[in-house]
Design a protein around this motif. Structure first.
Motif, PDB file in Angstrom:
ATOM      1  N   GLY A 249      38.220  51.981  46.857  1.00 55.30           N
ATOM      2  CA  GLY A 249      37.743  50.610  47.558  1.00 55.30           C
ATOM      3  C   GLY A 249      38.129  50.321  48.850  1.00 55.30           C
ATOM      4  O   GLY A 249      38.843  51.129  49.673  1.00 55.30           O
ATOM      5  N   THR A 250      37.588  49.512  49.511  1.00 53.01           N
ATOM      6  CA  THR A 250      37.581  49.212  50.751  1.00 53.01           C
ATOM      7  C   THR A 250      38.920  48.640  51.177  1.00 53.01           C
ATOM      8  O   THR A 250      39.792  48.059  50.294  1.00 53.01           O
ATOM      9  CB  THR A 250      36.629  48.188  51.541  1.00 53.01           C
ATOM     10  N   SER A 251      39.341  48.414  52.180  1.00 46.65           N
ATOM     11  CA  SER A 251      40.664  47.759  53.137  1.00 46.65           C
ATOM     12  C   SER A 251      40.707  46.347  52.353  1.00 46.65           C
ATOM     13  O   SER A 251      41.633  45.793  51.991  1.00 46.65           O
ATOM     14  CB  SER A 251      40.626  47.991  54.238  1.00 46.65           C
ATOM     15  N   GLU A 252      39.757  45.732  52.463  1.00 49.74           N
ATOM     16  CA  GLU A 252      39.624  44.141  52.154  1.00 49.74           C
ATOM     17  C   GLU A 252      39.803  44.146  50.620  1.00 49.74           C
ATOM     18  O   GLU A 252      40.288  43.208  50.202  1.00 49.74           O
ATOM     19  CB  GLU A 252      38.167  43.722  52.632  1.00 49.74           C
ATOM     20  N   GLN A 253      39.100  44.993  49.614  1.00 45.70           N
ATOM     21  CA  GLN A 253      39.117  44.924  48.501  1.00 45.70           C
ATOM     22  C   GLN A 253      40.643  45.229  48.081  1.00 45.70           C
ATOM     23  O   GLN A 253      41.080  44.482  47.042  1.00 45.70           O
ATOM     24  CB  GLN A 253      38.302  45.985  47.917  1.00 45.70           C
ATOM     25  N   ARG A 254      41.384  46.165  48.558  1.00 45.76           N
ATOM     26  CA  ARG A 254      42.730  46.742  48.233  1.00 45.76           C
ATOM     27  C   ARG A 254      43.417  45.430  48.372  1.00 45.76           C
ATOM     28  O   ARG A 254      44.330  45.042  47.527  1.00 45.76           O
ATOM     29  CB  ARG A 254      42.880  47.947  48.621  1.00 45.76           C
ATOM     30  N   LYS A 255      43.491  45.136  49.610  1.00 44.80           N
ATOM     31  CA  LYS A 255      44.254  43.657  49.864  1.00 44.80           C
ATOM     32  C   LYS A 255      43.873  42.549  48.904  1.00 44.80           C
ATOM     33  O   LYS A 255      44.945  41.879  48.465  1.00 44.80           O
ATOM     34  CB  LYS A 255      44.211  43.242  51.177  1.00 44.80           C
ATOM     35  N   ARG A 256      42.705  42.167  48.605  1.00 47.54           N
ATOM     36  CA  ARG A 256      42.579  41.352  47.775  1.00 47.54           C
ATOM     37  C   ARG A 256      42.939  41.190  46.187  1.00 47.54           C
ATOM     38  O   ARG A 256      43.408  40.485  45.983  1.00 47.54           O
ATOM     39  CB  ARG A 256      40.921  40.932  47.760  1.00 47.54           C
ATOM     40  N   TRP A 257      42.729  42.311  45.765  1.00 48.94           N
ATOM     41  CA  TRP A 257      43.220  42.636  44.220  1.00 48.94           C
ATOM     42  C   TRP A 257      44.782  42.631  44.212  1.00 48.94           C
ATOM     43  O   TRP A 257      45.476  42.160  43.312  1.00 48.94           O
ATOM     44  CB  TRP A 257      42.505  43.880  43.914  1.00 48.94           C
ATOM     45  N   PHE A 258      45.474  43.216  45.255  1.00 46.11           N
ATOM     46  CA  PHE A 258      46.912  43.134  45.259  1.00 46.11           C
ATOM     47  C   PHE A 258      47.313  41.628  45.456  1.00 46.11           C
ATOM     48  O   PHE A 258      48.076  41.240  44.737  1.00 46.11           O
ATOM     49  CB  PHE A 258      47.379  43.939  46.301  1.00 46.11           C
ATOM     50  N   ASN A 259      46.634  40.953  46.391  1.00 50.69           N
ATOM     51  CA  ASN A 259      47.307  39.514  46.298  1.00 50.69           C
ATOM     52  C   ASN A 259      46.682  38.635  45.317  1.00 50.69           C
ATOM     53  O   ASN A 259      47.509  37.944  44.809  1.00 50.69           O
ATOM     54  CB  ASN A 259      46.589  38.943  47.736  1.00 50.69           C
ATOM     55  N   LYS A 260      45.668  39.127  44.768  1.00 47.45           N
ATOM     56  CA  LYS A 260      45.320  38.422  43.400  1.00 47.45           C
ATOM     57  C   LYS A 260      46.270  38.596  42.288  1.00 47.45           C
ATOM     58  O   LYS A 260      46.811  37.666  41.583  1.00 47.45           O
ATOM     59  CB  LYS A 260      43.965  38.900  42.766  1.00 47.45           C
ATOM     60  N   GLY A 261      46.835  39.820  42.264  1.00 52.99           N
ATOM     61  CA  GLY A 261      47.929  40.061  41.418  1.00 52.99           C
ATOM     62  C   GLY A 261      49.313  39.614  41.712  1.00 52.99           C
ATOM     63  O   GLY A 261      49.953  38.689  40.826  1.00 52.99           O
ATOM     64  N   PHE A 262      49.612  39.284  42.977  1.00 60.72           N
ATOM     65  CA  PHE A 262      50.639  38.617  43.120  1.00 60.72           C
ATOM     66  C   PHE A 262      50.698  37.165  43.319  1.00 60.72           C
ATOM     67  O   PHE A 262      51.582  36.543  42.824  1.00 60.72           O
ATOM     68  CB  PHE A 262      50.859  38.897  44.819  1.00 60.72           C
ATOM     69  N   GLN A 263      49.391  36.620  43.303  1.00 63.66           N
ATOM     70  CA  GLN A 263      49.285  34.975  42.999  1.00 63.66           C
ATOM     71  C   GLN A 263      49.277  34.855  41.452  1.00 63.66           C
ATOM     72  O   GLN A 263      49.749  33.922  41.066  1.00 63.66           O
ATOM     73  CB  GLN A 263      48.047  34.591  43.422  1.00 63.66           C
ATOM     74  N   GLY A 264      48.754  35.678  40.897  1.00 62.83           N
ATOM     75  CA  GLY A 264      48.768  35.455  39.350  1.00 62.83           C
ATOM     76  C   GLY A 264      50.068  35.877  38.266  1.00 62.83           C
ATOM     77  O   GLY A 264      50.333  35.122  37.586  1.00 62.83           O
ATOM     78  N   GLY A 265      50.344  37.069  38.615  1.00 61.54           N
ATOM     79  CA  GLY A 265      51.607  37.494  38.035  1.00 61.54           C
ATOM     80  C   GLY A 265      51.428  37.953  36.673  1.00 61.54           C
ATOM     81  O   GLY A 265      52.219  38.020  35.881  1.00 61.54           O
ATOM     82  N   ASN A 266      50.157  38.194  36.098  1.00 56.77           N
ATOM     83  CA  ASN A 266      50.035  38.411  34.714  1.00 56.77           C
ATOM     84  C   ASN A 266      48.837  39.319  34.500  1.00 56.77           C
ATOM     85  O   ASN A 266      48.090  39.822  35.251  1.00 56.77           O
ATOM     86  CB  ASN A 266      49.577  36.919  33.872  1.00 56.77           C
TER      87      ASN A 266
END
Length: 278
Positions: A249-266
């Motif tokens: 994945g791109t830099s933007e995609q990797r940041k986005r999905w990590f952050n999504k997990g960080f925000q959701g936590g599930n």
């Protein structure tokens, strides 16, 4: 990250100084391996298939920095064990701890034999994470991603691959390799890797709930995720990008999905395979 003085994991295997056999050789082929397998991927496709350079066992002297890093990764691993045991229990599942193998120079795994230049990786064949602690320096110098939580992200991503194995995702992905073209398979591989980034974010969410994060930690993780994006690595390595060859994945995609997990936590928010947009 608040880690000093806390209990580490008992699931750490120290093989530093032991070396391995049939190590992947250097050169351009190794650069390709770095790009494709960095922070996960499927090392079974590449490990042990390069030139045989024989045993590389050398005397290993642990430095003070190495000792501190070994303690740090052990504590981070222990934190992932606590978090995922709790997450799995809430889902009616049982979490099985992986083993983290520390090595220097080269190492043998159920996925083959690799030199440290391959980077940290997870092998589903033996449920072990492999890391040469010298990668911490590479993360700072080569990838411009300093900070202890950047390294914690790396470990959490590899543990994310272990979670995928326990949930059966890895097993579902493998048969596609023989059915699809490399370009089409790469698209699934990207979704697989982004899911591991999401799972790393889930761990970080719970680490925050446990009051383990310090100011700037989230930014360190996001910087690391961005630094190992396929587009950035390819641009640095060859001056241009080839999207069809992306595997993480791109830099933007990797940041986005990590952050999504960080925000959701599930676990529920990490279905990258059915996501309309990555």
């Amino acid at each position: 990250m608040k880690w000093q003085g806390r209990q580490g994991s008992s699931n750490v295997e120290d093989r530093r100084g032991m070396g391995g056999k049939g190590v992947i050789g250097g050169g351009i082929g190794l650069v390709i391996v770095i790009i494709i397998t960095l922070l996960g991927g499927n090392p079974g496709d590449f490990l042990g298939t390069g030139q045989n350079t024989g045993s590389s066992s050398t005397a290993y002297q642990e430095t003070a920095q190495d000792k501190e890093l070994a303690q740090f990764v052990s504590v981070v691993l222990a934190d992932t064990e606590k978090v995922w045991a709790d997450v799995f229990r809430k889902e009616g599942l049982q979490y099985k701890n992986p083993v983290l193998v520390l090595y220097s120079g080269s190492v043998e795994s159920a996925c083959g034999t690799a030199g440290s230049s391959v980077g940290p990786f997870y092998c589903p064949g033996d449920s072990k994470l492999y890391i040469d602690l010298s990668f911490y320096q590479e993360l700072q110098d080569q990838f411009k991603a300093p900070g202890d939580f950047a390294m914690a992200y790396v470990i959490a991503h590899e543990v994310g691959h272990h979670v995928q194995t326990l949930l059966g995702t890895t097993e579902q992905l493998e048969p596609l390799r023989a059915k699809l073209s490399q370009t089409e398979y790469n698209k699934f591989q990207v979704r697989f890797e982004l899911q591991a980034d999401y799972l790393a974010g889930v761990w970080a969410y719970h680490a925050q709930q446990m009051d383990l994060l310090e100011q700037g930690d989230l930014e360190e993780a996001l910087t690391a995720a961005s630094a190992v994006g396929d587009d950035r690595i390819q641009k640095q390595a060859q001056g241009y990008v080839v999207p069809d060859s992306f595997t993480h994945g791109t830099s933007e995609q990797r940041k986005r999905w990590f952050n999504k997990g960080f925000q959701g936590g599930n676990l529920q928010g990490g279905d990258t395979f059915n996501a309309q947009e990555l």
